[in-house]
Design a protein around this motif. Structure first.
Motif, PDB file in Angstrom:
ATOM      1  N   VAL A   9     -25.804 -15.150 -33.095  1.00 60.83           N
ATOM      2  CA  VAL A   9     -25.054 -16.165 -32.350  1.00 60.83           C
ATOM      3  C   VAL A   9     -23.581 -16.106 -33.068  1.00 60.83           C
ATOM      4  N   LYS A  38     -24.664 -18.323 -28.446  1.00 57.74           N
ATOM      5  CA  LYS A  38     -25.060 -16.889 -28.300  1.00 57.74           C
ATOM      6  C   LYS A  38     -23.822 -16.354 -27.336  1.00 57.74           C
ATOM      7  N   PRO A  39     -23.401 -15.245 -27.566  1.00 51.61           N
ATOM      8  CA  PRO A  39     -22.423 -14.590 -26.922  1.00 51.61           C
ATOM      9  C   PRO A  39     -23.182 -14.290 -25.638  1.00 51.61           C
ATOM     10  N   GLU A  40     -22.211 -14.295 -24.434  1.00 51.42           N
ATOM     11  CA  GLU A  40     -22.702 -13.549 -23.207  1.00 51.42           C
ATOM     12  C   GLU A  40     -22.579 -11.930 -23.202  1.00 51.42           C
ATOM     13  N   GLU A  43     -19.769 -10.057 -24.330  1.00 50.75           N
ATOM     14  CA  GLU A  43     -18.459 -10.933 -24.898  1.00 50.75           C
ATOM     15  C   GLU A  43     -18.528 -10.484 -26.428  1.00 50.75           C
ATOM     16  N   THR A  44     -17.536 -10.730 -27.097  1.00 51.24           N
ATOM     17  CA  THR A  44     -17.621 -10.596 -28.470  1.00 51.24           C
ATOM     18  C   THR A  44     -17.860 -12.111 -29.014  1.00 51.24           C
ATOM     19  N   ALA A  45     -18.368 -12.025 -30.275  1.00 48.03           N
ATOM     20  CA  ALA A  45     -18.605 -13.185 -31.155  1.00 48.03           C
ATOM     21  C   ALA A  45     -17.519 -14.176 -31.090  1.00 48.03           C
ATOM     22  N   ALA A  48     -17.055 -15.705 -27.804  1.00 48.52           N
ATOM     23  CA  ALA A  48     -18.219 -16.813 -27.805  1.00 48.52           C
ATOM     24  C   ALA A  48     -18.027 -17.980 -28.710  1.00 48.52           C
ATOM     25  N   ARG A  51     -15.474 -20.195 -26.658  1.00 46.63           N
ATOM     26  CA  ARG A  51     -15.849 -20.575 -25.294  1.00 46.63           C
ATOM     27  C   ARG A  51     -16.908 -21.834 -25.506  1.00 46.63           C
ATOM     28  N   GLU A  52     -17.875 -21.572 -26.755  1.00 48.12           N
ATOM     29  CA  GLU A  52     -18.856 -22.594 -27.170  1.00 48.12           C
ATOM     30  C   GLU A  52     -18.081 -23.679 -27.741  1.00 48.12           C
TER      31      GLU A  52
END
Length: 145
Positions: A9, A38-40, A43-45, A48, A51-52
């Motif tokens: 994550v 969690k990264p898609e 997708e980089t951490a 992510a 986005r999150e």
């Protein structure tokens, strides 16, 4: 070491002007955690984390505006017998933006890492406990007091 399986994550230490840190609780859980997830695939951490933060708290922060705090391995808070591998980032609440619980987040609190009072019936996730302790000691990179 912790048992397999593991979850990777990105977690965000979001601070406000008062030096408080955002903690959240997902629906049907009791653990207080940092916003993130969690990264898609592909997708980089860091991406992510951005986005999150937007999905969970309605905050818009560019991925390049995060400071990488470190990588931590702990027990997962909400999945039994699971290891959590976390890329932890920090950022400050952008001026004019307001954080509020959205999506799978049931509640959000602003907490003082040095004087944390966990509400009855809740518990700190292992990652939250470790990072908040470091914050209280002033040893987390990218944090301003």
């Amino acid at each position: 070491m912790y048992p397999s399986p593991f979850i990777s994550v990105a977690a965000v230490v979001l601070t406000n002007d008062a030096g408080q840190v955002a903690l959240v609780r997902k629906y049907q859980t009791t653990a207080l955690i940092f916003p993130g997830g969690k990264p898609e695939p592909g997708e980089t951490a860091r991406a992510a984390a951005a986005r999150e933060l937007h999905e969970e708290l309605g905050i818009v922060v560019a991925a390049e505006d995060f400071t990488h705090v470190g990588e931590y391995t702990t027990r997962a808070a909400n999945e039994a017998a699971t290891e959590l591998r976390s890329d932890v980032y920090s950022t400050h609440l952008p001026p004019g933006q307001h954080a509020s619980a959205q999506a799978e987040i049931a509640e959000m609190w602003w907490v003082d890492p040095a004087a944390l009072d966990v509400p009855a019936g809740y518990r700190l996730a292992p990652l939250s406990s470790r990072v908040l302790q470091l914050l209280a000691q002033g040893t987390v990179p990218g944090q301003h007091r």
